[in-house]
Enzyme design. Structure first.
Site, PDB file in Angstrom:
ATOM      1  N   LEU A 160      37.796  40.255  34.888  1.00 41.63           N
ATOM      2  CA  LEU A 160      37.159  41.186  35.820  1.00 41.63           C
ATOM      3  C   LEU A 160      36.749  40.474  37.108  1.00 41.63           C
ATOM      4  O   LEU A 160      37.003  40.956  38.224  1.00 41.63           O
ATOM      5  CB  LEU A 160      35.939  41.826  35.151  1.00 41.63           C
ATOM      6  CG  LEU A 160      35.301  43.006  35.881  1.00 41.63           C
ATOM      7  CD1 LEU A 160      36.317  44.107  36.115  1.00 41.63           C
ATOM      8  CD2 LEU A 160      34.123  43.535  35.055  1.00 41.63           C
ATOM      9  N   TYR A 161      36.129  39.323  36.960  1.00 36.26           N
ATOM     10  CA  TYR A 161      35.667  38.549  38.111  1.00 36.26           C
ATOM     11  C   TYR A 161      36.831  38.147  39.011  1.00 36.26           C
ATOM     12  O   TYR A 161      36.803  38.342  40.232  1.00 36.26           O
ATOM     13  CB  TYR A 161      34.925  37.314  37.606  1.00 36.26           C
ATOM     14  CG  TYR A 161      34.443  36.365  38.662  1.00 36.26           C
ATOM     15  CD1 TYR A 161      33.437  36.712  39.551  1.00 36.26           C
ATOM     16  CD2 TYR A 161      34.983  35.078  38.759  1.00 36.26           C
ATOM     17  CE1 TYR A 161      32.979  35.824  40.507  1.00 36.26           C
ATOM     18  CE2 TYR A 161      34.534  34.178  39.714  1.00 36.26           C
ATOM     19  CZ  TYR A 161      33.527  34.557  40.584  1.00 36.26           C
ATOM     20  OH  TYR A 161      33.085  33.669  41.534  1.00 36.26           O
TER      21      TYR A 161
END
Length: 253
Positions: A160-161
């Site tokens: 996600l990051y």
């Protein structure tokens, strides 16, 4: 209007820094103000920290205006830039630094709400600030986005990051292509392991202890190290650098 600094390479310039109350963002705010810019910076919730940054800058003769903007709210970036228009005599530097949580999370445990929050904070906010800069930034301006080495050095749990940061990098590259005709440069700075709350809060002590040995300089990066690279890209001497992703990693690759 309080854009009154008279000295430094950014004298008379106006800057906006997102996520400027701690870590790398704070170091960038302090460095740009020290270089003469009047800075507007956003913070999400910690008003006491934001006030501390503004007071520290003022104590050194600079000016930094904190503006509350929680980018989990899709309208926050627009409000930040409208406020910046009121506080600055002109926009010359935009630093997109705000980021969502870094805590490693397996793909199977990421919720749709997690995805929306990460994209709102890292991508949507940057899209809106860059779009505003395209309309309001003075010719010869500078756009810098703070990404991460992890878009190239992947690790489990960082989907996600790094997906959000990867999108930020692409936005910045396209901004360089579209705004270069006006002398506006757009670059990404990708820090490596940097001694921030974000790093310490997302890695166990044994991982942190190993980091210095992985860098040729044998230490963990400091927020000021990254701020110095950002400052370089805002300087008049960096006018021929655009569309690039600059590693600020101490040689960690």
């Amino acid at each position: 209007m309080t854009q009154t600094q008279a000295r430094g390479p950014l004298a008379g310039k106006g800057a906006v820094v997102t996520g400027g109350s701690r870590g790398i963002g704070r170091a960038v705010v302090e460095r740009l103000a020290a270089d003469g810019a009047t800075v507007v910076f956003s913070y999400a919730r910690a008003e006491d920290r934001a006030r501390e940054v503004a007071e520290a800058v003022a104590g050194r003769g600079g000016t930094a205006h904190p503006v509350r903007a929680d980018f989990a709210d899709p309208a926050a970036a627009r409000r930040l830039m409208e406020r910046a228009d009121q506080l600055l005599e002109g926009l010359d530097v935009l630093v997109n630094n705000a980021t969502g949580p870094l805590a490693p999370t397996p793909l199977t445990e990421i919720t749709e709400d997690d995805l929306d929050r990460a994209l709102n904070i890292t991508v949507r906010a940057a899209f809106l600030t860059i779009r505003h800069a395209a309309d309001h930034m003075r010719d010869g301006g500078r756009i810098i986005s703070v990404s991460t080495l992890n878009t190239r050095r992947q690790a489990p749990g960082l989907a996600l990051y790094t997906a959000a940061k990867g999108a930020l990098e692409q936005l910045t590259t396209v901004a360089a292509l579209e705004l270069g005709v006006r002398g506006i440069t757009a670059n990404t700075v990708s820090p490596g392991a940097t001694d921030t709350e974000l790093l310490r809060g997302s890695n166990p002590p044994e991982v942190l202890e190993r980091i210095p040995a992985l860098t040729p300089l044998r230490r963990v990066g400091q927020p000021a190290d990254v701020a110095a690279v950002v400052a370089l890209l805002t300087s008049p001497d960096a006018g021929w650098i655009t569309g690039q992703n600059i590693p600020a990693t101490g040689g960690l690759s």
